[in-house]
Scaffold this motif. Structure first.
Motif, PDB file in Angstrom:
ATOM      1  N   HIS A 121       0.863  -1.180   0.000  1.00 27.90           N
ATOM      2  CA  HIS A 121       0.000   0.000   0.000  1.00 27.90           C
ATOM      3  C   HIS A 121       0.899   1.228   0.000  1.00 27.90           C
ATOM      4  O   HIS A 121       1.890   1.264   0.716  1.00 27.90           O
ATOM      5  N   PHE A 122       0.505   2.250  -0.760  1.00 26.51           N
ATOM      6  CA  PHE A 122       1.203   3.524  -0.673  1.00 26.51           C
ATOM      7  C   PHE A 122       0.257   4.643  -1.097  1.00 26.51           C
ATOM      8  O   PHE A 122      -0.327   4.604  -2.188  1.00 26.51           O
ATOM      9  N   ALA A 123       0.124   5.628  -0.220  1.00 30.32           N
ATOM     10  CA  ALA A 123      -0.625   6.842  -0.536  1.00 30.32           C
ATOM     11  C   ALA A 123      -0.141   7.933   0.390  1.00 30.32           C
ATOM     12  O   ALA A 123       0.055   7.706   1.581  1.00 30.32           O
ATOM     13  N   GLU A 124       0.067   9.107  -0.169  1.00 33.24           N
ATOM     14  CA  GLU A 124       0.426  10.265   0.637  1.00 33.24           C
ATOM     15  C   GLU A 124      -0.408  11.443   0.169  1.00 33.24           C
ATOM     16  O   GLU A 124      -0.509  11.693  -1.031  1.00 33.24           O
ATOM     17  N   ILE A 125      -1.040  12.121   1.127  1.00 33.70           N
ATOM     18  CA  ILE A 125      -1.865  13.274   0.804  1.00 33.70           C
ATOM     19  C   ILE A 125      -1.583  14.409   1.781  1.00 33.70           C
ATOM     20  O   ILE A 125      -1.126  14.176   2.905  1.00 33.70           O
ATOM     21  N   ALA A 126      -1.872  15.617   1.343  1.00 32.65           N
ATOM     22  CA  ALA A 126      -1.864  16.802   2.205  1.00 32.65           C
ATOM     23  C   ALA A 126      -3.158  17.543   1.904  1.00 32.65           C
ATOM     24  O   ALA A 126      -3.469  17.813   0.729  1.00 32.65           O
ATOM     25  N   VAL A 127      -3.922  17.830   2.951  1.00 28.60           N
ATOM     26  CA  VAL A 127      -5.228  18.458   2.778  1.00 28.60           C
ATOM     27  C   VAL A 127      -5.409  19.618   3.746  1.00 28.60           C
ATOM     28  O   VAL A 127      -4.766  19.673   4.799  1.00 28.60           O
ATOM     29  N   ASP A 128      -6.289  20.520   3.360  1.00 29.35           N
ATOM     30  CA  ASP A 128      -6.715  21.620   4.211  1.00 29.35           C
ATOM     31  C   ASP A 128      -8.177  21.393   4.566  1.00 29.35           C
ATOM     32  O   ASP A 128      -8.966  20.988   3.695  1.00 29.35           O
ATOM     33  N   PHE A 129      -8.533  21.677   5.812  1.00 28.10           N
ATOM     34  CA  PHE A 129      -9.917  21.605   6.277  1.00 28.10           C
ATOM     35  C   PHE A 129     -10.380  23.034   6.543  1.00 28.10           C
ATOM     36  O   PHE A 129      -9.760  23.747   7.324  1.00 28.10           O
ATOM     37  N   GLU A 130     -11.453  23.444   5.900  1.00 32.09           N
ATOM     38  CA  GLU A 130     -12.004  24.787   6.060  1.00 32.09           C
ATOM     39  C   GLU A 130     -13.433  24.666   6.581  1.00 32.09           C
ATOM     40  O   GLU A 130     -14.178  23.789   6.135  1.00 32.09           O
ATOM     41  N   PRO A 131     -13.840  25.552   7.503  1.00 33.92           N
ATOM     42  CA  PRO A 131     -15.240  25.533   7.945  1.00 33.92           C
ATOM     43  C   PRO A 131     -16.168  25.816   6.759  1.00 33.92           C
ATOM     44  O   PRO A 131     -15.837  26.593   5.864  1.00 33.92           O
ATOM     45  N   ALA A 132     -17.312  25.158   6.764  1.00 30.56           N
ATOM     46  CA  ALA A 132     -18.322  25.350   5.721  1.00 30.56           C
ATOM     47  C   ALA A 132     -19.680  25.536   6.392  1.00 30.56           C
ATOM     48  O   ALA A 132     -19.829  25.290   7.595  1.00 30.56           O
ATOM     49  N   ALA A 133     -20.658  25.952   5.627  1.00 27.89           N
ATOM     50  CA  ALA A 133     -21.997  26.165   6.171  1.00 27.89           C
ATOM     51  C   ALA A 133     -22.582  24.852   6.707  1.00 27.89           C
ATOM     52  O   ALA A 133     -23.150  24.812   7.798  1.00 27.89           O
ATOM     53  N   GLU A 134     -22.411  23.779   5.938  1.00 23.73           N
ATOM     54  CA  GLU A 134     -22.902  22.466   6.376  1.00 23.73           C
ATOM     55  C   GLU A 134     -22.345  21.385   5.461  1.00 23.73           C
ATOM     56  O   GLU A 134     -21.864  21.656   4.375  1.00 23.73           O
ATOM     57  N   GLY A 135     -22.398  20.159   5.947  1.00 20.53           N
ATOM     58  CA  GLY A 135     -22.037  19.011   5.138  1.00 20.53           C
ATOM     59  C   GLY A 135     -20.549  18.848   4.870  1.00 20.53           C
ATOM     60  O   GLY A 135     -19.710  19.391   5.576  1.00 20.53           O
ATOM     61  N   PHE A 136     -20.263  18.069   3.841  1.00 20.07           N
ATOM     62  CA  PHE A 136     -18.892  17.709   3.469  1.00 20.07           C
ATOM     63  C   PHE A 136     -18.699  17.988   1.988  1.00 20.07           C
ATOM     64  O   PHE A 136     -19.472  17.510   1.156  1.00 20.07           O
TER      65      PHE A 136
END
Length: 126
Positions: free
Chosen positions: A28-43
């Protein structure tokens, strides 16, 4: 009276990196970099404009990114976290390998990224 569940994320959480690597007969190999930002609702999950990944065949990448998104969303929706998901997640960077990258590896990287973001927001682990 029980307190209202925490909305996640309570503030922007940027640069969350997750590396999932397992070396055996089915690597297995996976590398990610993500940002999480507040939103009005949901994903909501987005891939940053102009993101390039050195991987062939490139047509596999959208499936890998969708798997990472599913892993993040699944982890955030677990009831033990006690949060209401109201987030926009932006994939900023990704790495894949010809001998171990697949949808499951990216899904697990998504789980790991969500756990790190929850920890950075101070959401207690139960």
């Amino acid at each position: 009276m029980t307190p209202a569940p925490l909305r996640f994320p309570p503030y922007p959480i940027r640069g969350v990196c997750a590396l999932h690597r397992k070396q055996n007969c089915a690597p297995h190999f996976a590398e990610i970099a993500v940002d999480f930002e507040p939103a009005a609702e949901g994903f909501v999950f987005e891939v940053a404009h102009g993101l390039t990944v050195a991987y062939e065949p490139a047509e596999d990448l959208p499936r890998f990114f969708a798997a990472a998104a599913a892993g993040i969303e699944e982890q955030l929706s677990l009831p033990e976290h006690g949060v209401v998901t109201a987030t926009r997640v932006v994939l900023r960077r990704a790495r894949a390998d010809a001998f171990g990258s697949h949808e499951l590896a990216f899904r697990i990287a998504g789980y790991l990224a969500a756990r790190k973001a929850l920890e950075r927001a101070g959401v207690p682990r139960l």
